[in-house]
Structures are given as structure tokens and as C-alpha cells.
Design a protein around this motif. Structure first.
Motif, mmCIF file in Angstrom:
data_model
loop_
_atom_site.group_PDB
_atom_site.id
_atom_site.type_symbol
_atom_site.label_atom_id
_atom_site.label_comp_id
_atom_site.label_asym_id
_atom_site.label_seq_id
_atom_site.Cartn_x
_atom_site.Cartn_y
_atom_site.Cartn_z
ATOM 1 N N UNK A 1 0.824 -1.209 0.000
ATOM 2 C CA UNK A 1 0.000 0.000 0.000
ATOM 3 C C UNK A 1 0.866 1.270 0.000
ATOM 4 N N UNK A 2 2.207 1.066 -0.083
ATOM 5 C CA UNK A 2 3.093 2.245 -0.045
ATOM 6 C C UNK A 2 4.096 2.209 -1.189
ATOM 7 N N UNK A 3 4.559 3.386 -1.585
ATOM 8 C CA UNK A 3 5.605 3.474 -2.618
ATOM 9 C C UNK A 3 6.658 4.479 -2.156
ATOM 10 N N UNK A 4 7.820 4.374 -2.798
ATOM 11 C CA UNK A 4 8.870 5.373 -2.566
ATOM 12 C C UNK A 4 8.902 6.276 -3.795
ATOM 13 N N UNK A 5 8.891 7.580 -3.565
ATOM 14 C CA UNK A 5 8.997 8.520 -4.688
ATOM 15 C C UNK A 5 10.383 9.144 -4.635
ATOM 16 N N UNK A 6 11.140 8.893 -5.681
ATOM 17 C CA UNK A 6 12.524 9.387 -5.750
ATOM 18 C C UNK A 6 12.619 10.495 -6.783
ATOM 19 N N UNK A 7 13.123 11.646 -6.380
ATOM 20 C CA UNK A 7 13.289 12.753 -7.334
ATOM 21 C C UNK A 7 14.571 12.556 -8.119
ATOM 22 N N UNK A 8 14.575 13.048 -9.342
ATOM 23 C CA UNK A 8 15.780 12.962 -10.188
ATOM 24 C C UNK A 8 16.366 14.365 -10.368
ATOM 25 N N UNK A 9 17.609 14.405 -10.824
ATOM 26 C CA UNK A 9 18.254 15.704 -11.064
ATOM 27 C C UNK A 9 17.871 16.289 -12.422
ATOM 28 N N UNK A 10 16.955 15.647 -13.117
ATOM 29 C CA UNK A 10 16.577 16.124 -14.458
ATOM 30 C C UNK A 10 15.651 17.323 -14.364
ATOM 31 N N UNK A 11 15.891 18.265 -15.263
ATOM 32 C CA UNK A 11 14.959 19.395 -15.383
ATOM 33 C C UNK A 11 14.563 19.476 -16.859
ATOM 34 N N UNK A 12 13.257 19.603 -17.097
ATOM 35 C CA UNK A 12 12.784 19.603 -18.486
ATOM 36 C C UNK A 12 11.777 20.729 -18.674
ATOM 37 N N UNK A 13 11.589 21.110 -19.925
ATOM 38 C CA UNK A 13 10.535 22.086 -20.258
ATOM 39 C C UNK A 13 10.048 21.790 -21.675
ATOM 40 N N UNK A 14 8.906 22.380 -21.988
ATOM 41 C CA UNK A 14 8.358 22.199 -23.339
ATOM 42 C C UNK A 14 8.095 20.740 -23.642
ATOM 43 N N UNK A 15 7.471 20.039 -22.676
ATOM 44 C CA UNK A 15 7.163 18.618 -22.845
ATOM 45 C C UNK A 15 8.388 17.786 -23.192
ATOM 46 N N UNK A 16 9.516 18.124 -22.575
ATOM 47 C CA UNK A 16 10.739 17.334 -22.757
ATOM 48 C C UNK A 16 11.636 17.841 -23.887
ATOM 49 N N UNK A 17 11.188 18.876 -24.629
ATOM 50 C CA UNK A 17 12.008 19.347 -25.756
ATOM 51 C C UNK A 17 13.294 20.027 -25.238
ATOM 52 N N UNK A 18 13.253 20.542 -24.013
ATOM 53 C CA UNK A 18 14.444 21.109 -23.391
ATOM 54 C C UNK A 18 14.744 20.234 -22.179
ATOM 55 N N UNK A 19 15.999 19.822 -22.024
ATOM 56 C CA UNK A 19 16.325 18.864 -20.958
ATOM 57 C C UNK A 19 17.747 19.093 -20.464
ATOM 58 N N UNK A 20 17.924 19.114 -19.165
ATOM 59 C CA UNK A 20 19.268 19.230 -18.584
ATOM 60 C C UNK A 20 19.324 18.404 -17.312
ATOM 61 N N UNK A 21 20.554 18.150 -16.889
ATOM 62 C CA UNK A 21 20.757 17.530 -15.576
ATOM 63 C C UNK A 21 21.259 18.647 -14.663
ATOM 64 N N UNK A 22 20.553 18.844 -13.576
ATOM 65 C CA UNK A 22 20.916 19.916 -12.651
ATOM 66 C C UNK A 22 21.249 19.277 -11.307
ATOM 67 N N UNK A 23 22.538 19.229 -11.009
ATOM 68 C CA UNK A 23 22.969 18.557 -9.775
ATOM 69 C C UNK A 23 22.346 19.276 -8.569
ATOM 70 N N UNK A 24 21.703 18.501 -7.711
ATOM 71 C CA UNK A 24 21.094 19.084 -6.512
ATOM 72 C C UNK A 24 19.596 19.324 -6.662
ATOM 73 N N UNK A 25 19.078 19.185 -7.894
ATOM 74 C CA UNK A 25 17.646 19.443 -8.084
ATOM 75 C C UNK A 25 16.805 18.411 -7.329
ATOM 76 N N UNK A 26 17.250 17.142 -7.369
ATOM 77 C CA UNK A 26 16.479 16.086 -6.703
ATOM 78 C C UNK A 26 16.319 16.412 -5.218
ATOM 79 N N UNK A 27 17.417 16.841 -4.598
ATOM 80 C CA UNK A 27 17.371 17.143 -3.155
ATOM 81 C C UNK A 27 16.467 18.344 -2.878
ATOM 82 N N UNK A 28 16.550 19.371 -3.729
ATOM 83 C CA UNK A 28 15.687 20.552 -3.529
ATOM 84 C C UNK A 28 14.218 20.176 -3.691
ATOM 85 N N UNK A 29 13.933 19.364 -4.713
ATOM 86 C CA UNK A 29 12.535 18.984 -4.974
ATOM 87 C C UNK A 29 11.987 18.155 -3.826
#
Ligand code: 5GP
Length: 420
Positions: free
Chosen positions: A21-49
Motif C-alpha cells: 500500500x506504499x511506494x517510494x517517490x525518488x526525485x531525479x536531477x533532471x529538469x525539463x521544459x516544453x514537454x521534454x524538448x528542453x532537458x538538462x541535468x541539474x545537480x542538486x535538483x532532486x534534493x531541492x525537490x
């Protein structure tokens, strides 16, 4: 038992746990925009999110919003109830920004809505819905009055120049109009709570996107995540969220803001406050105040002291009460000479509101709290319910839960206007 990858999106991964009945949600360092047309890896984003989402969900739970969040596990993961997700995105707006301006070009950017605007978008991917092609993903969804059909519109084009490109019957929650309406109510409440938390941080929340699910007990819950990708916040006239990335700001600056946002959400904690209901005699009947606080009764603290007969003890008591909870409002309810309110207000720096008991029969009592000496800023209100409301409004300036309750009631009577 090893965690199994259940799903992976652009910015997060869902893992199974030993408890089905439980799941783990893990954030990634990926940042995207425009439905994935723009994509970068931003170190630390997962922790901030993860920090932002955890802080926001904890704050919302403290305000009585039922969420899927259970607990923060580590820097980038939190534990959540496993939900059956409702395939809609709910957007709430206080100001006109982003895609709203494309659908409503008659509005200027930043137009303020006195009544929150709630929109539903159908969650789709690969420009497909139910085996058929659609012109754009995540179309705007407008229900007919009976909730029998939902009309789908292209979200990036003026609404007045479009006919729906598809009218569907198999929309999420078909047959449960009450839940669809409940989602809008919860989304408004969540917005108002976060609007006030951001006001207290000196910034403006202007819109956000939420997702809901049905938890293992069959209850509707706020699910997914709420982080810097989910909202627009204005700080000193500039965006303070993912809009910076969409607009081409350097990744380093974007991440600096994400980290700052995460840190600011550490302060999303409700203040300790109270309303001291002060009567001058045991005979003063406080029943007319009952009900005025609704489910905020925990704020109410009663005190009995005559300011005429026991002034020293009364002031000592007031000082002690304010020492314990400095963020208070005093409402005084007494009859006859009605002097308690003015005296109390001269002996503290919190607002004191006096309600002259029995003023209908003896209206002259009102004068003793209206024409007061200098340094005696007591407020006089005749109706007990309005006195409570005034006290709640004072506390609401620092309390997102109270603010949300008052504002949500008010906005039911509002309507949005558009001026050229
Ligand atoms: P708009 O419809 O104006 O593009 O977006 C309205 C609000 O919802 C903005 O705060 C935006 O960041 C958020 N939003 C819209 N779509 C998505 C989405 O697919 N994912 C996330 N995380 N937020 C979204």
C-alpha cells in the motif's frame, strides 16, 4: 524484499516497498521544459525537490489536507501511499500567466483574479487519447453542467476562437461529479494555504498544478509532488521557479533559486496563536460566541476577571497569557460600564476587541469603549460573531490555515471581472 521500479517519469521514479500500500517517490536531477524538448541535468535538483515537496505536504497535512505523503526517507526520496492516480492536472491561478494568456489573450500578464481560477487538464502523452490522435497533449477539459461530457480544447490557442476538438465521455472520474467538485475545493484550499505561506516569505504564489489520487483506503488524496516545477512564484517582479529555466536563465541561477525555495519551505509551519475570550463575571454568557469559530475552536481560551474588582490580578493574568502565547487577540465580553476592554487594551500590545453585552437594552454602555483616553486603542464590535471574525482576520495575517478558511468562504461570493 528489493524495491522494484514501478514507473519512471521525466523528473521522478516510483519504487515499490515491502508494504503493497506504499511506494517510494525518488526525485531525479533532471529538469525539463516544453514537454521534454528542453532537458538538462541539474545537480542538486532532486534534493531541492524532495525537500520542497516534503515541507509542503507536511504543512498541508497540518492544515487538515489529506495527502499521499507519509514521511521523508532521505535527501531525494519520500514514502507515500500508493494511489490510483486520477489522470487530470488541476491548475489554480491567482494571476494570469503562462498558458492562460495564450487561451485568453485579452488579459494582460499578471492580471489578478479576486476569485481563484481552477482549470482541469486531461493528462495525455504522445498526443494520443484512447487510441486516437489529438492535436496537443494535456488539453484543457471543460465539463458540461451535468458532468456527462467533457470538451477538450487546445491549451495553447485562444479559447474564444476554438470549438472543442473532441468531446469525450470517458474522462477521469466520469460518474463521480461530487469528487470532481471536491477536487476543485481542495485545490482552492491548498492554493490559499500556500499563498499565505509565500506571502509570509515575502513572495507571491501566482499559479500551480496539482494531481490527485485515490489512496488504498479509497479516499481522495492530494498526490504526486509540489515543488519548484509545479508553481510560479514572483519575487521582486521576477519568477522564482521553473519559469526561469523555460525562459533560458542559466542552470546555475535556476538551481540557486530551487535551493532557496527549498530552504524557505522549511519555515512552512503554523504559528501558535489564541483568541482569549475574556468575561468580567461568571454570569456573562458566552453562548453567543459558540459556533463562530467553527473547527478553529482550538484557538479559544476563556478567562474570567473583573477589571473593576480585581484589576491587579486581571492584568497579571493577561500578562501571563500573553507570555505563553504572544500571538493572541483578546475579545472582551462584559456588560454594564463595559470598562474591561479599554483597560486591557492599555495593558498589552495585542489587539483587544470589546463586545458590550446587553447593548440592545442599554445602548449607552457602548460609549465607555468608544470615547476612550489616549493610549487606549480598544476596538468595539457589537455582534459577537463579527468580533470573532475580526479576531480571526487579525490572526490570519500570520496564519495560512485561518487565512485559507476565511478567504475560501469569501471567494464563494466573488466574481472575476475583466477591465480594458
Ligand atoms: P501553465 O498552464 O500556465 O503553463 O501552467 C500553470 C501552472 O502549472 C504553472 O505553475 C506550471 O508550472 C504548472 N504546470 C503546468 N503543467 C505542468 C506539468 O506538466 N508539470 C508540473 N510539474 N507543473 C506544471
Amino acid at each position: 524484499m528489493e524495491s522494484v521500479l514501478l514507473a519512471e517519469g521525466k523528473t521522478k521514479i516510483i519504487w515499490s516497498t515491502e508494504d503493497p500500500s506504499q511506494v517510494i517517490i525518488e526525485s531525479k536531477d533532471d529538469i525539463t521544459a516544453g514537454n521534454g524538448s528542453k532537458h538538462d541535468i541539474a545537480i542538486g535538483k532532486a534534493a531541492s525537490s524532495n525537500r520542497t515537496t516534503s515541507n509542503v505536504f507536511k504543512a498541508l497535512e497540518a492544515c487538515g489536507v489529506r495527502t499521499a505523503f507519509l514521511k521523508e526517507i532521505d535527501e531525494i526520496r519520500f514514502l507515500a501511499k500508493k494511489c490510483e492516480m486520477i489522470l487530470s492536472e488541476i491548475v489554480v491561478r491567482r494571476e494570469a500567466h503562462g498558458s492562460y494568456l495564450k487561451r485568453h489573450p485579452e488579459f494582460s500578464k499578471g492580471h489578478v483574479f479576486s476569485q481563484l481560477v481552477v482549470e482541469y487538464f486531461l493528462k495525455t502523452s504522445e498526443k494520443r487519447w484512447n487510441g486516437g490522435d489529438i492535436p496537443e497533449d494535456d488539453p484543457l477539459m471543460i465539463f458540461d453542467e451535468s458532468f456527462e461530457h467533457a470538451s477538450l480544447y487546445i491549451p495553447s490557442k485562444p479559447i474564444r476562437q476554438q470549438e472543442p476538438f473532441l468531446i469525450i465521455e470517458d474522462f477521469p472520474l466520469k460518474g463521480s461529479p461530487e469528487i470532481i467538485k471536491q477536487i476543485a475545493e481542495i485545490a482552492r484550499k491548498v492554493f490559499l494555504i500556500l499563498e499565505k505561506f509565500w506571502q509570509l516569505a515575502g513572495k507571491r504564489l501566482v499559479d500551480f498544478k496539482l494531481e490527485f489520487g485515490i489512496d488504498p483506503e479509497g479516499k481522495l488524496v492530494l498526490a504526486d509532488v509540489i515543488d519548484s516545477d509545479s508553481w510560479r512564484i514572483i519575487d521582486n517582479g521576477n519568477y522564482f521557479d521553473k519559469q526561469l529555466y523555460r525562459d533560458g536563465t542559466s542552470l546555475a541561477v535556476v538551481m540557486e533559486k530551487y535551493q532557496l525555495v527549498a530552504k524557505l519551505t522549511d519555515n512552512f509551519v503554523l504559528p501558535q496563536q489564541q483568541i482569549i475570550l475574556w468575561k468580567a463575571s461568571e454570569k456573562d454568557d458566552l453562548s453567543s460566541f459558540d459556533g463562530a469559530m467553527g473547527d478553529l475552536l482550538y484557538l479559544r481560551k476563556e478567562e474570567v476577571y473583573s477589571l473593576h474588582k480585581q484589576p491587579t490580578q486581571a492584568i497579571q493574568k493577561l500578562t501571563k497569557l500573553l507570555q505563553e502565547v504572544p500571538d493572541s487577540v483578546v475579545i472582551v465580553y462584559c456588560g454594564r460600564s463595559n470598562g474591561a476592554g479599554p483597560i486591557l487594551s492599555a495593558h498589552c500590545t495585542v489587539p483587544v476587541i470589546t463586545v458590550p453585552a446587553g447593548w440592545e437594552k442599554l445602548p449607552e454602555d457602548v460609549w465607555s469603549s468608544l470615547r476612550t483616553p489616549s493610549g487606549v486603542p480598544v476596538v468595539t464590535i457589537l455582534d459577537p460573531k463579527n468580533a470573532v471574525l475580526a479576531a480571526l482576520q487579525i490572526l490570519a495575517t500570520r496564519n495560512p490555515l485561518i487565512y485559507a478558511k476565511l478567504r475560501q468562504d469569501q471567494e464563494k461570493r466573488f466574481c472575476n471581472i475583466f477591465t480594458f
